[in-house]
Write an enzyme that holds these catalytic residues in place. Sequence first.
Site, PDB file in Angstrom:
ATOM      1  N   THR A 205       0.843  -1.206   0.000  1.00  0.00           N
ATOM      2  CA  THR A 205       0.000   0.000   0.000  1.00  0.00           C
ATOM      3  C   THR A 205       0.872   1.249   0.000  1.00  0.00           C
ATOM      4  OG1 THR A 205      -1.813  -1.079   1.157  1.00  0.00           O
ATOM      5  CG2 THR A 205      -1.736   1.289   1.343  1.00  0.00           C
ATOM      6  N   ARG A 233     -12.498  -9.109  -2.518  1.00  0.00           N
ATOM      7  CA  ARG A 233     -12.196  -8.573  -1.178  1.00  0.00           C
ATOM      8  C   ARG A 233     -11.821  -7.083  -1.266  1.00  0.00           C
ATOM      9  NH1 ARG A 233      -7.323  -6.150   1.247  1.00  0.00           N
ATOM     10  NH2 ARG A 233      -7.253  -6.733   3.421  1.00  0.00           N
ATOM     11  N   VAL A 234     -12.349  -6.307  -0.339  1.00  0.00           N
ATOM     12  CA  VAL A 234     -11.966  -4.901  -0.243  1.00  0.00           C
ATOM     13  C   VAL A 234     -11.315  -4.687   1.118  1.00  0.00           C
ATOM     14  CG1 VAL A 234     -12.828  -2.526  -0.149  1.00  0.00           C
ATOM     15  CG2 VAL A 234     -13.823  -4.141  -1.771  1.00  0.00           C
ATOM     16  N   GLY A 235     -10.174  -4.009   1.112  1.00  0.00           N
ATOM     17  CA  GLY A 235      -9.449  -3.773   2.366  1.00  0.00           C
ATOM     18  C   GLY A 235      -9.842  -2.457   3.009  1.00  0.00           C
ATOM     19  N   ASP A 236      -8.974  -1.994   3.895  1.00  0.00           N
ATOM     20  CA  ASP A 236      -9.262  -0.774   4.650  1.00  0.00           C
ATOM     21  C   ASP A 236      -8.959   0.504   3.873  1.00  0.00           C
ATOM     22  OD1 ASP A 236      -6.524  -1.649   4.825  1.00  0.00           O
ATOM     23  OD2 ASP A 236      -6.196   0.044   6.173  1.00  0.00           O
ATOM     24  N   GLY A 257      -1.459  -2.113   6.362  1.00  0.00           N
ATOM     25  CA  GLY A 257      -1.383  -3.262   7.258  1.00  0.00           C
ATOM     26  C   GLY A 257      -2.513  -4.224   6.981  1.00  0.00           C
ATOM     27  N   GLY A 259      -5.662  -5.238   6.581  1.00  0.00           N
ATOM     28  CA  GLY A 259      -6.816  -4.371   6.417  1.00  0.00           C
ATOM     29  C   GLY A 259      -8.052  -4.729   7.219  1.00  0.00           C
TER      30      GLY A 259
END
Length: 340
Positions: A205, A233-236, A257, A259
Amino acid sequence: MKNTFLIFIVLFELLMISCVQQNQKPVEKAVAKAEWAIVIHGGAGKINPDDFTAEKEKACREKLTEALETGGNILKSGGTSLDAVEATIRILEDSPLFNAGKGAVFNADGQNELDAAIMDGKTMKAGAVANVKTIKNPISAARKVMENSPHVMLIKEGAEKFASEQGLEIVDPSWFFTQERWDALQKARLRELEQKPDETKKGGTVGAVALDKSGNLAAGTSTGGMTNKKYGRVGDSPIIGAGTYANNATCGISATGHGEYFITNVVAYDISARMQYLGESLDNAANYVVNSKLKSQNASGGLVAMDKNGNISMPFNSDGMFRGFLKAKEKPQVYIFKEE
Ligand code: ASP
């Protein structure tokens, strides 16, 4: 005579009270407000000196410096923090060295699915895209969503269609292929088959937070997510308040990190809220969340943060984090490992 004496006593008492009160005043440190400042990261994780050749380390440091200088030049010439954040992140997205844009990791299906977000601390407006496969610079798409749509987040083909309508560069998904990330996916798949913990699990990231000469904060984050993540999937990173947040009253944050933990702990907003409601300093709030709260959950990662005075905090609880900052009249500072 008696009256004069009384007046003298009263005046003496008042003088003493005022002295005591003055001594009780908290000593305020004169914190100089930075004229402008920018802080960036290129991901946190298992980043140890032994994993780097001298050339790779040099290349990473140079790219981080280039990104800082790009944003710094915009801020120096009076540009907005939003412009600085977007331009800085584009440099990192276009580099195969970091897990965003060109260097994005592969999901379990062998595809690159990218997420990004940007937030304006002045207006509290935000824009994000998630799960996109053909937008060359997702951070610019996030900004277009913020500025040219009534929405905060667009995903998948819808986001791609919108980005194309907005005149952004669209590429074939193969543009994001890099051998290094492909090999990392094969290793991760093997470990999954062997049911071994995936220590090679690469995140990464990139992100930036900037303060401009008008005192406005902005934050942005862009990522390929995590190697071997489930399709869809979607992270933070694109979730406002989790991986990205900016509020002129408190701070700007960009996280990196694992997520899922950053989402469930609403990390970026939590730091802002601690400052707002508890009166904590940026550094105390950021360190508490990363090194106490997240660490106690074995949630690995870090973040870069800046407050309205240009104070910077860059806590991480992983082995290392690509990071750096640049302030008005200073030289860029770039770090990778823990011990430096
Ligand atoms: N936070 C990113 C995600 O979970 C990955 C990373 O920063 O390492 O998508």
